[in-house]
Design a protein around this motif. Structure first.
Motif, short mmCIF file in Angstrom:
data_model
loop_
_atom_site.label_atom_id
_atom_site.label_comp_id
_atom_site.label_asym_id
_atom_site.label_seq_id
_atom_site.Cartn_x
_atom_site.Cartn_y
_atom_site.Cartn_z
N PHE A 93 22.72 -17.75 65.20
CA PHE A 93 23.09 -16.83 64.34
C PHE A 93 24.37 -17.80 63.34
O PHE A 93 24.89 -17.24 62.63
N GLY A 94 24.37 -18.91 63.80
CA GLY A 94 25.36 -19.90 63.13
C GLY A 94 26.91 -19.28 63.53
O GLY A 94 27.88 -19.74 62.62
N VAL A 95 26.99 -18.94 64.55
CA VAL A 95 28.44 -18.41 65.11
C VAL A 95 29.34 -19.70 65.33
O VAL A 95 28.78 -20.67 65.94
N THR A 96 30.31 -19.48 64.91
CA THR A 96 31.44 -20.84 65.09
C THR A 96 32.52 -20.27 65.98
O THR A 96 33.13 -21.19 66.50
N GLY A 97 32.82 -18.92 66.13
CA GLY A 97 33.77 -18.72 67.08
C GLY A 97 33.69 -17.06 67.23
O GLY A 97 32.99 -16.33 66.11
N ALA A 98 34.50 -16.71 68.10
CA ALA A 98 34.38 -15.05 68.20
C ALA A 98 35.87 -14.59 67.90
O ALA A 98 36.76 -15.18 67.88
N PRO A 99 35.71 -13.25 67.54
CA PRO A 99 34.57 -12.43 66.98
C PRO A 99 34.17 -12.66 65.67
O PRO A 99 34.71 -13.15 64.80
N GLU A 100 32.58 -12.65 65.57
CA GLU A 100 32.06 -12.60 64.46
C GLU A 100 31.24 -11.28 64.28
O GLU A 100 30.59 -10.91 65.35
N LEU B 168 33.44 -20.63 56.95
CA LEU B 168 32.19 -21.30 56.35
C LEU B 168 31.24 -20.36 55.71
O LEU B 168 31.28 -19.06 56.11
N PRO B 169 30.90 -20.87 54.50
CA PRO B 169 29.85 -19.72 54.14
C PRO B 169 28.54 -19.60 55.04
O PRO B 169 28.10 -20.47 55.77
N SER B 170 28.25 -18.35 55.28
CA SER B 170 27.13 -18.49 56.36
C SER B 170 25.94 -18.70 55.47
O SER B 170 25.46 -18.32 54.54
N MET B 171 24.97 -19.33 56.46
CA MET B 171 23.72 -19.70 55.87
C MET B 171 22.55 -18.48 56.19
O MET B 171 21.46 -18.60 55.42
N LEU B 172 23.13 -17.54 56.87
CA LEU B 172 22.04 -16.54 57.17
C LEU B 172 22.01 -15.21 56.37
O LEU B 172 21.09 -14.53 56.18
N GLU B 173 23.03 -15.00 55.50
CA GLU B 173 23.16 -13.91 54.85
C GLU B 173 22.19 -13.88 53.82
O GLU B 173 21.82 -15.06 53.15
#
Lengths: 159, 189
Positions: free
Chosen positions: B135-142, B31-36
């Motif tokens: 952070f909008g994390v969806t899965g590890a690792p990010e 997914l595109p990151s919203m936080l970048e």
């Protein structure tokens, strides 16, 4: 008799409420607030199993999102504020109902446009066909003598 | 002209088919990151057991380019990237900070680090996904690349490998360092 019993049991099964993943220990004490959390959770996509809402999903991230929704409600957020927060982290993708935006216009109106095109196509098709039968003789070139003779020969041979 | 009309449905089919074929090659998990491009969200995590007692908060990310790595002892892909994170640490390429995400208990994360090695400068415990969701994390690792102003400049989903490092992370980090150096020079003069 056995069969009737079985049928009755199956029918009863259909009455059972939908199974939620929301655990009792997550629920808010105030039923009104819990109801709001359900309304919000129903529309938020679980990001692990992407075709379930967070209320339906057993994923741990979905559980944590449910807890977060409830924390925010308790902190006094409105439904929109809670949803806006989650969208600010995960984007529109997290909404199971995609919002109406410039980017999603085709998504919302695409089917209507295609239906319209279909109706136009059918209309044109039937109109052409009706006119077509009239036009067929009008624009036709009469047979030449040689062609006529050929047809006569074929018809004679048939007899 | 009339014949062409009959080709139209075929054409439409081909176009739709083309889009669907492209769709098959896309990864729906990406997914595109919203936080970048935005600041690191506010967070304040408790330290991991047996580590620096400071814990880890968003204010620790100011001042230098750093990586924020989301991992968990339960996460298989984190094991995959772990040797390369150790390499980054050994060569002192860039500080890596950790969000230890959703450990089953307080000791699982620290045990994992003791067993395989600890590539992290700062680390915080995030058992309830507070920081991960922020952070909008969806899965590890990010892995997030954070510039000295605390702005998230890039998000990498999945294991950090030599290739990811060479192609993306290393050039970006270099660029951010040069950017920061220019800025401080400008302020000094």
């Amino acid at each position: 008799m056995k069969r009737v019993l079985l049928m009755a049991m199956l029918a009863l099964l259909m009455l059972s409420p939908q199974a939620w993943a929301v655990n009792p220990d997550e629920m808010l004490k105030d039923p009104a607030l819990e109801a709001r959390a359900r309304v919000i959770g129903k529309d938020l996509r679980c990001l692990v199993c992407q075709n379930q809402s967070i209320d339906d999903s057993n994923a741990e991230l979905a559980r944590d999102l449910r807890v977060l929704v409830r924390d925010r409600i308790l902190a006094g957020d409105s439904n929109e504020q809670v949803i806006d927060y989650v969208v600010s982290r995960y984007g529109d993708f997290v909404l199971l109902n995609p919002p109406m935006k410039k980017k999603t216009l085709l998504l919302w109106y695409g089917p209507v446009i295609i239906l319209g095109l279909g109706v136009v196509a059918i209309f044109v098709f039937y109109r052409r066909r009706r006119h077509g039968t009239v036009d067929a003789t009008a624009g036709a070139v009469p047979l030449s003598d040689a062609e006529r003779a050929k047809i006569d020969k074929i018809m004679d041979g048939d007899r | 002209m009339n014949r062409l009309v009959f080709l139209l449905p075929l054409l439409v089919l081909l176009v739709i088919g083309g889009y669907l074929a492209v769709g098959l090659t896309l990864d729906p998990k990406k997914l595109p990151s919203m936080l970048e491009g935005g600041p690191v969200p506010a967070f304040n995590l408790a330290p991991l057991e047996g580590r620096d007692a400071r814990g880890f908060s968003n204010e620790d990310l100011l001042g230098e380019v750093s990586l924020v790595n989301v991992f968990g002892s339960w996460c298989v892909a984190c094991r995959v990237e772990h040797p390369f994170l150790m390499k980054i640490k050994e060569n002192d390429w860039v500080p890596i900070h950790a969000i230890d995400w959703r450990e089953p208990d307080r000791t699982a994360g620290p045990d994992w680090l003791r067993r395989f090695g600890d590539p992290y400068t700062l680390a915080g415990d995030d058992p309830r996904s507070k920081a991960a969701i922020a952070f909008g994390v969806t899965g590890a690792p990010e892995t997030f690349v954070v510039d000295p102003q605390g702005i998230i400049r890039y998000k990498h989903v999945g294991p950090v490998t030599q290739q990811v490092w060479d192609d993306t992370l290393a050039p970006l980090i270099e660029h951010l360092r040069a950017e920061a150096a220019n800025k401080s020079k400008g302020e000094g003069g």
